[in-house]
Design a protein around this motif. Structure first.
Motif, mmCIF file in Angstrom:
data_model
loop_
_atom_site.group_PDB
_atom_site.id
_atom_site.type_symbol
_atom_site.label_atom_id
_atom_site.label_comp_id
_atom_site.label_asym_id
_atom_site.label_seq_id
_atom_site.Cartn_x
_atom_site.Cartn_y
_atom_site.Cartn_z
ATOM 1 N N SER A 136 -24.337 -21.882 -7.879
ATOM 2 C CA SER A 136 -23.410 -22.790 -7.213
ATOM 3 C C SER A 136 -23.314 -24.129 -7.951
ATOM 4 C CB SER A 136 -23.859 -23.010 -5.771
ATOM 5 O OG SER A 136 -23.042 -23.945 -5.128
ATOM 6 N N ALA A 137 -24.456 -24.677 -8.343
ATOM 7 C CA ALA A 137 -24.457 -25.957 -9.076
ATOM 8 C C ALA A 137 -23.763 -25.804 -10.423
ATOM 9 C CB ALA A 137 -25.888 -26.451 -9.261
ATOM 10 N N LEU A 138 -23.996 -24.689 -11.089
ATOM 11 C CA LEU A 138 -23.356 -24.447 -12.386
ATOM 12 C C LEU A 138 -21.844 -24.324 -12.235
ATOM 13 C CD1 LEU A 138 -25.899 -21.970 -14.001
ATOM 14 C CD2 LEU A 138 -25.476 -24.350 -14.671
ATOM 15 N N LYS A 139 -21.404 -23.663 -11.197
ATOM 16 C CA LYS A 139 -19.956 -23.523 -10.966
ATOM 17 C C LYS A 139 -19.318 -24.898 -10.727
ATOM 18 C CE LYS A 139 -19.220 -19.270 -11.658
ATOM 19 N NZ LYS A 139 -18.519 -18.939 -12.906
ATOM 20 N N THR A 140 -20.018 -25.760 -10.008
ATOM 21 C CA THR A 140 -19.507 -27.118 -9.767
ATOM 22 C C THR A 140 -19.440 -27.901 -11.073
ATOM 23 O OG1 THR A 140 -20.412 -27.100 -7.522
ATOM 24 C CG2 THR A 140 -19.914 -29.258 -8.475
ATOM 25 N N LEU A 141 -20.500 -27.808 -11.892
ATOM 26 C CA LEU A 141 -20.509 -28.497 -13.184
ATOM 27 C C LEU A 141 -19.423 -27.945 -14.107
ATOM 28 C CD1 LEU A 141 -24.368 -28.747 -13.778
ATOM 29 C CD2 LEU A 141 -22.792 -30.668 -13.361
ATOM 30 N N GLU A 142 -19.217 -26.634 -14.032
ATOM 31 C CA GLU A 142 -18.187 -26.001 -14.859
ATOM 32 C C GLU A 142 -16.796 -26.457 -14.411
ATOM 33 O OE1 GLU A 142 -17.652 -21.585 -16.698
ATOM 34 O OE2 GLU A 142 -17.884 -21.682 -14.514
ATOM 35 N N ALA A 143 -16.565 -26.511 -13.104
ATOM 36 C CA ALA A 143 -15.270 -26.953 -12.573
ATOM 37 C C ALA A 143 -14.970 -28.402 -12.954
ATOM 38 C CB ALA A 143 -15.233 -26.790 -11.056
ATOM 39 N N ALA A 144 -16.029 -29.215 -13.067
ATOM 40 C CA ALA A 144 -15.858 -30.620 -13.473
ATOM 41 C C ALA A 144 -15.635 -30.748 -14.976
ATOM 42 C CB ALA A 144 -17.076 -31.436 -13.058
ATOM 43 N N GLY A 145 -15.816 -29.648 -15.699
ATOM 44 C CA GLY A 145 -15.624 -29.671 -17.153
ATOM 45 C C GLY A 145 -16.838 -30.138 -17.929
ATOM 46 N N TYR A 146 -18.007 -30.210 -17.274
ATOM 47 C CA TYR A 146 -19.220 -30.707 -17.930
ATOM 48 C C TYR A 146 -19.977 -29.635 -18.701
ATOM 49 C CZ TYR A 146 -18.551 -34.821 -14.960
ATOM 50 O OH TYR A 146 -18.045 -35.927 -14.333
ATOM 51 N N ILE A 147 -19.816 -28.382 -18.280
ATOM 52 C CA ILE A 147 -20.510 -27.291 -18.966
ATOM 53 C C ILE A 147 -19.561 -26.121 -19.139
ATOM 54 C CG2 ILE A 147 -22.803 -27.884 -18.042
ATOM 55 C CD1 ILE A 147 -22.389 -25.316 -16.194
ATOM 56 N N LYS A 148 -19.951 -25.215 -20.015
ATOM 57 C CA LYS A 148 -19.313 -23.899 -20.061
ATOM 58 C C LYS A 148 -20.428 -22.875 -20.100
ATOM 59 C CE LYS A 148 -18.601 -23.930 -25.053
ATOM 60 N NZ LYS A 148 -17.662 -23.742 -26.128
ATOM 61 N N LEU A 149 -20.142 -21.745 -19.500
ATOM 62 C CA LEU A 149 -21.117 -20.665 -19.440
ATOM 63 C C LEU A 149 -20.677 -19.572 -20.402
ATOM 64 C CD1 LEU A 149 -21.481 -20.517 -15.562
ATOM 65 C CD2 LEU A 149 -23.045 -21.583 -17.182
ATOM 66 N N GLU A 150 -21.606 -19.155 -21.249
ATOM 67 C CA GLU A 150 -21.298 -18.129 -22.244
ATOM 68 C C GLU A 150 -22.244 -16.955 -22.084
ATOM 69 O OE1 GLU A 150 -21.735 -19.832 -26.125
ATOM 70 O OE2 GLU A 150 -19.829 -20.911 -25.998
ATOM 71 N N PHE A 151 -21.673 -15.750 -22.107
ATOM 72 C CA PHE A 151 -22.519 -14.566 -22.100
ATOM 73 C C PHE A 151 -23.328 -14.538 -23.383
ATOM 74 C CE2 PHE A 151 -19.383 -12.903 -19.040
ATOM 75 C CZ PHE A 151 -20.257 -12.475 -18.063
ATOM 76 N N MET A 152 -24.536 -14.058 -23.276
ATOM 77 C CA MET A 152 -25.391 -13.894 -24.455
ATOM 78 C C MET A 152 -25.051 -12.553 -25.091
ATOM 79 S SD MET A 152 -28.908 -15.339 -22.804
ATOM 80 C CE MET A 152 -29.831 -15.050 -24.289
ATOM 81 N N ALA A 153 -25.106 -12.499 -26.409
ATOM 82 C CA ALA A 153 -24.741 -11.287 -27.130
ATOM 83 C C ALA A 153 -25.643 -10.111 -26.755
ATOM 84 C CB ALA A 153 -24.804 -11.536 -28.631
ATOM 85 N N ASP A 154 -26.914 -10.374 -26.563
ATOM 86 C CA ASP A 154 -27.866 -9.297 -26.306
ATOM 87 C C ASP A 154 -28.106 -9.020 -24.817
ATOM 88 O OD1 ASP A 154 -29.113 -11.746 -25.948
ATOM 89 O OD2 ASP A 154 -31.066 -11.039 -26.640
ATOM 90 N N ASN A 155 -27.525 -9.842 -23.939
ATOM 91 C CA ASN A 155 -27.769 -9.663 -22.503
ATOM 92 C C ASN A 155 -26.540 -10.149 -21.740
ATOM 93 O OD1 ASN A 155 -28.575 -9.710 -19.844
ATOM 94 N ND2 ASN A 155 -30.525 -10.706 -20.230
#
Length: 159
Positions: A68-87
């Motif tokens: 939930s916190a990550l989604k809020t930070l992502e919506a604010a444009g502060y972070i992006k979430l990237e899938f890891m190549a191996d997982n």
């Protein structure tokens, strides 16, 4: 239980809650949730790229709370979430350029204040403080684990 130990336990818990309150007030000041503040804090503290799972473990928070916190930070444009190549189940947390700019104005001063407070203890005091705090947390964890070995229903019937 010894009265002195009881009063020391109250004092310890009040200090713990006071530290928690200090960081809560700082989070509110910068319009962040407590979890969002701690995510950014850990990212800036180590300059490391963490995964959602690592952050959840470090903060001793549920995956849902961190998500939930990550989604809020992502919506604010502060972070992006990237899938890891191996997982493909776990995502890395990357600060964006606006996230870095925000962290420089908000989290970095908090981190500096925290470091300065710790640095104002001399090296021996810091080492002793950490040694004793680690010992206390380990002992508390052991006691909690013992309590959880007994089912709640068993403890209710012994009343």
């Amino acid at each position: 239980m010894d009265k002195k130990v009881c009063s020391q336990l109250v004092e310890l818990n009040c200090l713990y809650k006071e530290i928690e309150d200090i960081f809560h007030n700082l989070a509110r000041h910068y319009e962040l949730s407590d979890s969002a503040l701690w995510i950014l804090y850990f990212m800036r503290e180590s300059c490391k790229i963490y995964t959602q799972k690592e952050i959840s473990e470090m903060l001793s928070s549920s995956k849902q709370t961190i998500h939930s916190a990550l989604k809020t930070l992502e919506a604010a444009g502060y972070i992006k979430l990237e899938f890891m190549a191996d997982n493909r189940k776990n995502k890395r947390i990357i600060l964006t350029s606006s996230g870095k700019a925000f962290a420089e104005k908000s989290v970095d001063p908090i981190l500096l204040a925290d470091r300065t407070a710790l640095d104002n203890l001399d090296a021996a005091e810091r080492n002793e403080f950490l040694r004793l705090y680690h010992k206390y947390v380990g002992l508390l964890r052991d006691e909690a684990n013992q309590l959880m070995q007994t089912s709640y229903e068993d403890s209710k019937t012994s009343e």
